[in-house]
Design a protein around this motif. Structure first.
Motif, PDB file in Angstrom:
ATOM      1  N   VAL A   8      39.805  47.857  27.201  1.00 26.81           N
ATOM      2  CA  VAL A   8      40.285  47.080  26.246  1.00 26.81           C
ATOM      3  C   VAL A   8      39.638  47.759  24.880  1.00 26.81           C
ATOM      4  CG1 VAL A   8      40.308  44.945  25.118  1.00 26.81           C
ATOM      5  CG2 VAL A   8      40.495  44.888  27.467  1.00 26.81           C
ATOM      6  N   ASN A   9      40.472  48.078  23.909  1.00 22.30           N
ATOM      7  CA  ASN A   9      39.914  48.762  22.515  1.00 22.30           C
ATOM      8  C   ASN A   9      39.036  49.976  22.867  1.00 22.30           C
ATOM      9  OD1 ASN A   9      39.855  48.930  19.994  1.00 22.30           O
ATOM     10  ND2 ASN A   9      38.133  47.833  19.525  1.00 22.30           N
ATOM     11  N   GLY A  10      39.360  50.736  24.026  1.00 24.62           N
ATOM     12  CA  GLY A  10      38.729  52.236  24.147  1.00 24.62           C
ATOM     13  C   GLY A  10      37.435  51.938  25.161  1.00 24.62           C
ATOM     14  N   HIS A  11      37.200  50.620  25.612  1.00 22.10           N
ATOM     15  CA  HIS A  11      36.142  50.586  26.482  1.00 22.10           C
ATOM     16  C   HIS A  11      36.282  50.192  27.753  1.00 22.10           C
ATOM     17  CE1 HIS A  11      33.438  50.785  22.882  1.00 22.10           C
ATOM     18  NE2 HIS A  11      34.258  49.940  22.335  1.00 22.10           N
ATOM     19  N   GLY A  12      35.878  50.609  28.718  1.00 26.67           N
ATOM     20  CA  GLY A  12      35.800  50.273  30.114  1.00 26.67           C
ATOM     21  C   GLY A  12      36.396  51.720  31.090  1.00 26.67           C
ATOM     22  N   ASN A  13      37.010  51.275  32.254  1.00 27.38           N
ATOM     23  CA  ASN A  13      37.298  52.387  32.942  1.00 27.38           C
ATOM     24  C   ASN A  13      38.484  51.752  33.956  1.00 27.38           C
ATOM     25  OD1 ASN A  13      37.556  54.727  34.261  1.00 27.38           O
ATOM     26  ND2 ASN A  13      35.787  53.951  36.170  1.00 27.38           N
ATOM     27  N   ALA A  14      39.768  51.464  33.337  1.00 29.40           N
ATOM     28  CA  ALA A  14      40.890  51.169  34.187  1.00 29.40           C
ATOM     29  C   ALA A  14      41.319  52.509  34.710  1.00 29.40           C
ATOM     30  CB  ALA A  14      41.952  50.514  33.191  1.00 29.40           C
ATOM     31  N   GLU A  15      42.074  52.249  35.948  1.00 31.33           N
ATOM     32  CA  GLU A  15      42.483  53.445  36.914  1.00 31.33           C
ATOM     33  C   GLU A  15      43.984  53.266  36.914  1.00 31.33           C
ATOM     34  OE1 GLU A  15      39.994  53.370  40.025  1.00 31.33           O
ATOM     35  OE2 GLU A  15      38.080  53.903  38.669  1.00 31.33           O
ATOM     36  N   ASP A  16      44.540  52.405  36.652  1.00 30.55           N
ATOM     37  CA  ASP A  16      45.983  52.529  36.969  1.00 30.55           C
ATOM     38  C   ASP A  16      46.856  51.695  36.122  1.00 30.55           C
ATOM     39  OD1 ASP A  16      45.731  49.714  37.747  1.00 30.55           O
ATOM     40  OD2 ASP A  16      45.436  50.046  39.852  1.00 30.55           O
ATOM     41  N   HIS A  17      48.116  51.491  36.438  1.00 28.21           N
ATOM     42  CA  HIS A  17      48.956  50.612  35.320  1.00 28.21           C
ATOM     43  C   HIS A  17      49.476  49.683  35.939  1.00 28.21           C
ATOM     44  CE1 HIS A  17      51.877  52.318  38.162  1.00 28.21           C
ATOM     45  NE2 HIS A  17      52.754  51.671  37.375  1.00 28.21           N
ATOM     46  N   ARG A  18      48.799  48.815  37.098  1.00 27.99           N
ATOM     47  CA  ARG A  18      49.116  47.373  37.541  1.00 27.99           C
ATOM     48  C   ARG A  18      48.073  46.393  36.801  1.00 27.99           C
ATOM     49  NH1 ARG A  18      49.120  46.862  43.524  1.00 27.99           N
ATOM     50  NH2 ARG A  18      47.568  48.579  43.698  1.00 27.99           N
ATOM     51  N   PRO A  19      48.522  45.185  37.033  1.00 23.58           N
ATOM     52  CA  PRO A  19      47.605  44.065  36.432  1.00 23.58           C
ATOM     53  C   PRO A  19      46.188  44.173  36.434  1.00 23.58           C
ATOM     54  CG  PRO A  19      49.651  43.186  37.245  1.00 23.58           C
ATOM     55  CD  PRO A  19      49.629  44.594  37.785  1.00 23.58           C
ATOM     56  N   ASP A  20      45.236  44.481  35.671  1.00 24.98           N
ATOM     57  CA  ASP A  20      43.858  44.573  35.961  1.00 24.98           C
ATOM     58  C   ASP A  20      43.076  43.083  35.771  1.00 24.98           C
ATOM     59  OD1 ASP A  20      40.877  45.235  35.213  1.00 24.98           O
ATOM     60  OD2 ASP A  20      41.725  47.365  35.339  1.00 24.98           O
ATOM     61  N   PRO A  21      42.110  42.988  36.647  1.00 26.56           N
ATOM     62  CA  PRO A  21      41.597  41.551  36.670  1.00 26.56           C
ATOM     63  C   PRO A  21      40.623  41.401  35.445  1.00 26.56           C
ATOM     64  CG  PRO A  21      40.946  42.823  38.609  1.00 26.56           C
ATOM     65  CD  PRO A  21      41.664  43.791  37.785  1.00 26.56           C
ATOM     66  N   GLY A  22      40.144  42.559  34.711  1.00 25.36           N
ATOM     67  CA  GLY A  22      39.482  42.241  33.419  1.00 25.36           C
ATOM     68  C   GLY A  22      40.319  41.627  32.258  1.00 25.36           C
ATOM     69  N   LEU A  23      41.688  41.821  32.555  1.00 25.15           N
ATOM     70  CA  LEU A  23      42.655  41.432  31.461  1.00 25.15           C
ATOM     71  C   LEU A  23      43.061  39.861  31.881  1.00 25.15           C
ATOM     72  CD1 LEU A  23      45.158  44.233  30.981  1.00 25.15           C
ATOM     73  CD2 LEU A  23      43.228  43.597  29.369  1.00 25.15           C
ATOM     74  N   ALA A  24      42.702  39.246  33.038  1.00 29.68           N
ATOM     75  CA  ALA A  24      43.117  38.066  33.481  1.00 29.68           C
ATOM     76  C   ALA A  24      42.839  36.983  32.409  1.00 29.68           C
ATOM     77  CB  ALA A  24      42.461  37.738  34.756  1.00 29.68           C
ATOM     78  N   ASP A  25      41.765  36.785  31.782  1.00 31.24           N
ATOM     79  CA  ASP A  25      41.470  35.808  31.108  1.00 31.24           C
ATOM     80  C   ASP A  25      42.188  35.744  29.572  1.00 31.24           C
ATOM     81  OD1 ASP A  25      39.915  34.693  33.093  1.00 31.24           O
ATOM     82  OD2 ASP A  25      37.976  35.639  32.534  1.00 31.24           O
ATOM     83  N   LEU A  26      42.656  36.798  29.313  1.00 36.56           N
ATOM     84  CA  LEU A  26      43.240  37.043  28.016  1.00 36.56           C
ATOM     85  C   LEU A  26      44.641  36.191  27.996  1.00 36.56           C
ATOM     86  CD1 LEU A  26      42.544  40.712  26.931  1.00 36.56           C
ATOM     87  CD2 LEU A  26      41.466  38.863  26.628  1.00 36.56           C
ATOM     88  N   SER A  27      45.026  35.837  26.700  1.00 31.95           N
ATOM     89  CA  SER A  27      46.329  35.167  26.598  1.00 31.95           C
ATOM     90  C   SER A  27      47.494  36.162  26.773  1.00 31.95           C
ATOM     91  CB  SER A  27      46.486  34.669  25.135  1.00 31.95           C
ATOM     92  OG  SER A  27      46.398  35.624  24.027  1.00 31.95           O
ATOM     93  N   LEU A  28      48.687  35.972  26.733  1.00 33.13           N
ATOM     94  CA  LEU A  28      49.912  36.641  26.700  1.00 33.13           C
ATOM     95  C   LEU A  28      50.246  37.789  25.560  1.00 33.13           C
ATOM     96  CD1 LEU A  28      52.659  37.919  27.954  1.00 33.13           C
ATOM     97  CD2 LEU A  28      53.598  35.762  26.983  1.00 33.13           C
ATOM     98  N   SER A  29      49.624  37.069  24.312  1.00 34.11           N
ATOM     99  CA  SER A  29      49.748  38.024  23.141  1.00 34.11           C
ATOM    100  C   SER A  29      48.792  38.951  23.223  1.00 34.11           C
ATOM    101  CB  SER A  29      49.838  37.196  22.014  1.00 34.11           C
ATOM    102  OG  SER A  29      51.124  36.470  21.574  1.00 34.11           O
ATOM    103  N   SER A  30      47.444  38.649  23.647  1.00 35.57           N
ATOM    104  CA  SER A  30      46.441  39.654  23.771  1.00 35.57           C
ATOM    105  C   SER A  30      46.787  40.836  24.676  1.00 35.57           C
ATOM    106  CB  SER A  30      45.007  38.904  24.053  1.00 35.57           C
ATOM    107  OG  SER A  30      44.615  37.989  23.097  1.00 35.57           O
ATOM    108  N   LYS A  31      47.282  40.361  25.704  1.00 38.46           N
ATOM    109  CA  LYS A  31      47.823  41.246  26.858  1.00 38.46           C
ATOM    110  C   LYS A  31      48.842  42.203  26.179  1.00 38.46           C
ATOM    111  CE  LYS A  31      46.845  38.701  30.828  1.00 38.46           C
ATOM    112  NZ  LYS A  31      47.206  37.866  32.163  1.00 38.46           N
ATOM    113  N   THR A  32      49.641  41.739  25.584  1.00 40.12           N
ATOM    114  CA  THR A  32      50.756  42.774  24.968  1.00 40.12           C
ATOM    115  C   THR A  32      50.128  43.587  23.964  1.00 40.12           C
ATOM    116  OG1 THR A  32      51.685  40.945  23.490  1.00 40.12           O
ATOM    117  CG2 THR A  32      52.827  40.998  25.516  1.00 40.12           C
TER     118      THR A  32
END
Length: 427
Positions: A8-32
């Motif tokens: 998120v915002n350039g920090h972290g280490n996501a490795e694919d384009h499927r739903p990531d657990p790190g985004l799970a707590d964010l609202s829909l608009s934050s995810k989009t």
């Protein structure tokens, strides 16, 4: 699949384009807004548009890979040719995969996505109700090529065989009425068939078909995902359980050879559109529900001195929308299935065909045009594009205008039709 914090915002280490657990707590608009941050390789805040169709290989010969197989678990660390992947469509699919809660693929149009789904599943039978006539056209093509047989969606379960499809569009085009997904999922799965759901009229945050047993979700992204009437797009989203069975991989492979990929411009427009998806859809759905409630109240008003109601009754015969399905609301399934709202599309049936033909020309804030889902309110005398519907029916797609402004516009148009009708009857 990535197991670390989402980038998120350039920090972290996501490795694919499927739903990531790190985004799970964010609202829909934050995810989009942030679900594609890990793909932002530049310092641009707004995603740049990439128009290249081909991309350079690594200059280090030791880093060259003869073939890199695509799958839902592989990182998007490079592009080769835009019929495979491209920067803008990859970012678009990354957001879609997160908010739609499965692995997404984009296509050139909604019908091309439906076509790709039928090619992949290759059923012998498909159970379907009326709904969007374009899908029935695609089924007709497959019937010619493969002998695909069309069944009524409410056929006995015994008519379905393993590998067949129950395909349901809910809410339904052009009416806006909703159907019980769990009931159809249970029916399909009891026979080894698959449930595919066209959720075009029910985008996030309105409903999540995976909660009720969908194997694949389809969207015409031209509509609410695009949201501005300026891009063609189709989307397939694979249930995570089916991803493990290789469905996404095979769909991706087949898309390479079907050649029905979405263009880079459309991918760029899609990312722009997704940023405001929740804001748009919530407002559009709320406004549509308010308008439907007003029209329904006027249509069934028993007050003899209600001038507005009298004008509405003079020209309007029927209105359809999921919010009016009182028994389904009472039964409980509809409020659970459409927990985010009832949808921004409804239909009205006029007392006379001539009223339906002339109403759009009386309106100031509605464009008389086909399609739906954009920020502009649209109305269509539906027989213009679908010869199978009642010629008195109009489909109404609510935009982001103020609902009271739209109400006043409809009321003045109804009044003009009523007055013209009365004048003609005197002649």
């Amino acid at each position: 699949m990535a197991t670390t914090t989402a980038l998120v915002n350039g920090h972290g280490n996501a490795e694919d384009h499927r739903p990531d657990p790190g985004l799970a707590d964010l609202s829909l608009s934050s995810k989009t807004v942030h679900a594609d941050d890990y793909l932002n390789k530049s310092r641009d805040v707004a995603p740049p548009l990439h128009v290249s169709t081909t991309f350079r290989y690594n200059r280090d010969p030791d880093q060259l890979k003869v073939h890199r197989g695509e799958d839902a678990d592989e990182p998007y660390d490079g592009h080769v040719y835009s019929r495979y992947t491209a920067p803008n469509t990859t970012r678009f699919e990354a957001i879609l995969s997160d908010i739609l809660k499965g692995s997404a693929l984009s296509y050139a149009s909604g019908l091309s996505a439906f076509h790709a789904m039928l090619i992949f599943l290759n059923p012998k039978r498909i159970a379907i109700r009326d709904g969007y006539h374009g899908c029935h056209g695609v089924i007709g093509v497959h019937a010619k090529l493969t002998g695909l047989k069309k069944l009524d969606i409410d056929c006995p379960a015994e008519e379905l065989q393993p590998g067949d499809i129950v395909h349901i569009e809910t809410p339904l085009n052009p009416m806006g009425s909703a159907y019980n997904l769990k009931a159809y999922a249970d029916k399909a799965h009891s026979r080894g068939a698959y449930l595919t759901v066209d959720s075009t009229f029910g985008p996030p945050p309105l409903q999540d078909p995976f909660l009720w047993g969908a194997d694949i979700i389809m969207h015409s992204g031209t509509k609410y995902i695009g949201g501005h009437s300026d891009m063609l797009c189709g989307i397939l989203v694979v249930n995570p359980a089916r991803v493990k069975e290789g469905w996404w991989n095979k769909l991706f492979d087949e898309r390479l050879f079907l050649g029905n990929v979405m263009g880079s411009m459309e991918g760029w427009l899609g990312v722009r559109s997704l940023r405001t998806l929740e804001l748009r859809v919530e407002r559009q759905s709320h406004s549509a529900t308010k308008l439907v409630a007003w029209l329904n109240s006027a249509l069934h008003s028993e007050k003899s001195d209600d001038g507005e109601a009298r004008i509405v009754r003079d020209v309007l015969a029927k209105i359809e929308h999921a919010s009016l399905q009182e028994q389904d609301i009472k039964d409980g399934w509809l409020l659970k299935q459409m927990s985010g709202g009832f949808g921004p599309v409804f239909s009205i049936t006029m007392n006379e065909q001539n009223f339906a033909r002339r109403l759009p020309s009386k309106l100031q804030l509605f464009h008389h045009a086909t399609s739906l889902g954009g920020v502009d309110s649209l109305i269509e005398w539906r027989t213009m594009s679908d010869p199978g519907v009642d010629t008195r029916l109009l489909r109404v797609s609510i935009g982001v205008e103020g609902w009271k402004d739209l109400k006043n516009d409809l009321l003045q148009a109804f009044k003009a039709l009523s007055e013209e009708s009365q004048e003609e009857s005197k002649r």
